[in-house]
Scaffold this active site. Sequence first.
Site, PDB file in Angstrom:
ATOM      1  CG  HIS A 139       1.061  59.058  23.667  1.00 31.03           C
ATOM      2  ND1 HIS A 139       0.833  58.371  22.501  1.00 31.03           N
ATOM      3  CD2 HIS A 139       1.252  60.346  23.310  1.00 31.03           C
ATOM      4  CE1 HIS A 139       0.865  59.211  21.480  1.00 31.03           C
ATOM      5  NE2 HIS A 139       1.127  60.414  21.934  1.00 31.03           N
ATOM      6  CG  HIS A 183       2.633  55.605  20.701  1.00 29.93           C
ATOM      7  ND1 HIS A 183       3.599  56.059  21.574  1.00 29.93           N
ATOM      8  CD2 HIS A 183       2.504  56.556  19.748  1.00 29.93           C
ATOM      9  CE1 HIS A 183       4.054  57.216  21.151  1.00 29.93           C
ATOM     10  NE2 HIS A 183       3.399  57.557  20.052  1.00 29.93           N
ATOM     11  CB  ILE A 231       8.955  54.485  24.206  1.00 32.11           C
ATOM     12  CG1 ILE A 231       8.779  55.168  25.568  1.00 32.11           C
ATOM     13  CG2 ILE A 231       8.809  52.971  24.335  1.00 32.11           C
ATOM     14  CD1 ILE A 231       9.724  54.711  26.656  1.00 32.11           C
ATOM     15  CE  LYS A 233       9.073  60.260  16.815  1.00 38.68           C
ATOM     16  NZ  LYS A 233       8.223  61.322  16.371  1.00 38.68           N
ATOM     17  CD  GLN A 261      -0.208  70.410  17.231  1.00 38.01           C
ATOM     18  OE1 GLN A 261      -0.677  70.807  18.295  1.00 38.01           O
ATOM     19  NE2 GLN A 261       0.740  69.487  17.213  1.00 38.01           N
TER      20      GLN A 261
HETATM   21  O1  PAF Z   1       3.141  66.463  20.873  1.00 35.46           O
HETATM   22  C1  PAF Z   1       1.912  66.495  20.669  1.00 35.46           C
HETATM   23  O2  PAF Z   1       1.220  65.467  20.676  1.00 35.46           O
HETATM   24  C2  PAF Z   1       1.253  67.843  20.415  1.00 35.46           C
HETATM   25  O3  PAF Z   1       2.074  68.687  19.683  1.00 35.46           O
HETATM   26  C3  PAF Z   1       0.780  68.533  21.709  1.00 35.46           C
HETATM   27  C4  PAF Z   1       1.943  68.880  22.624  1.00 35.46           C
HETATM   28  C5  PAF Z   1      -0.195  67.623  22.444  1.00 35.46           C
HETATM   29  C6  PAF Z   1       0.043  69.837  21.370  1.00 35.46           C
HETATM   30  O4  PAF Z   1      -1.071  69.607  20.566  1.00 35.46           O
END
Ligand code: PAF
Length: 284
Positions: free
Chosen positions: A40, A37, A180, A153, A64
Amino acid sequence: MAGPIILETIAALRAWRSERRAAGKRIGLVPTMGALHAGHLSLVTGVKQAADEAVVSIFVNPTQFAPTEDFSKYPRTFDRDVKLLAEVGAEAVFAPHVQDMYPSGFATTVSLDGPAKVGLEDAFRPTHFAGVATVVTKLLLQALPDVAIFGEKDFQQLAVIRRFVRDLDIPSEILGGTTIRETDGLALSSRNVYLSPEERAVAPTIYRVLQEAAELVRKRQPLDRIEIEAAQALAAAGFAVDYVAIRDALSLAPPYAAADPKRLRLLVAAKLGKTRLIDNIAAV
Ligand code: PAF
């Protein structure tokens, strides 16, 4: 408009990076999980102020996500992402396969303390930052960028990354990118697509409550009372609040009662229906 080159293997990324460095270019890395979005895209623009060429990684990192979380339904919009990256002039996209990032027998995890263990996200997602730190360490070692950028964020994530990059002597500068927001104040997030229209209408309350709380911090009201009242305001609007916390912006530890507001950050995590939203702002 020529689009970014797509690199699907670590070997292809390393070859691209060596060739661009040999051409005298500074490399900037923007790690993402895709579903891009405007937040990014602003990170790509931001990293290109500090580097000549940007490589954006798109990898939905399984380690994660807890088993109860949204890994399988996390939005995946690769073709659209690449088009958007072409519009902001990213030079390369690194899109590795899970088996290349985590080959059979993978047995290593980055172990964290400090800002990763301050009772914020870590209290609700206890395995999350180990997964983030492990994949970001791998991405930094794979791309060896001069600079990498992460959005503010995810403020605790940024603090965690800054700390392990320093502690492990990873030779990349880490930048933070400003959050943003939609015009009504909702912070952009790939997970906002999960919100129903009714939830979407309520979601900007987080930013309004944060701003009101910041105003009280500037007026030197007691911090614990501000936290409680902000949590009550969110609950009254329909949120299930995980935390409202006022923390030292660097360590993320609870501040001294008389801390200078300039050093403070206000952080919120709260669920609206099934969607968990996080946001934060500076007190000043
Ligand atoms: O913030 C994110 O989108 C994720 O945690 C990252 C830093 C790309 C790691 O997978």
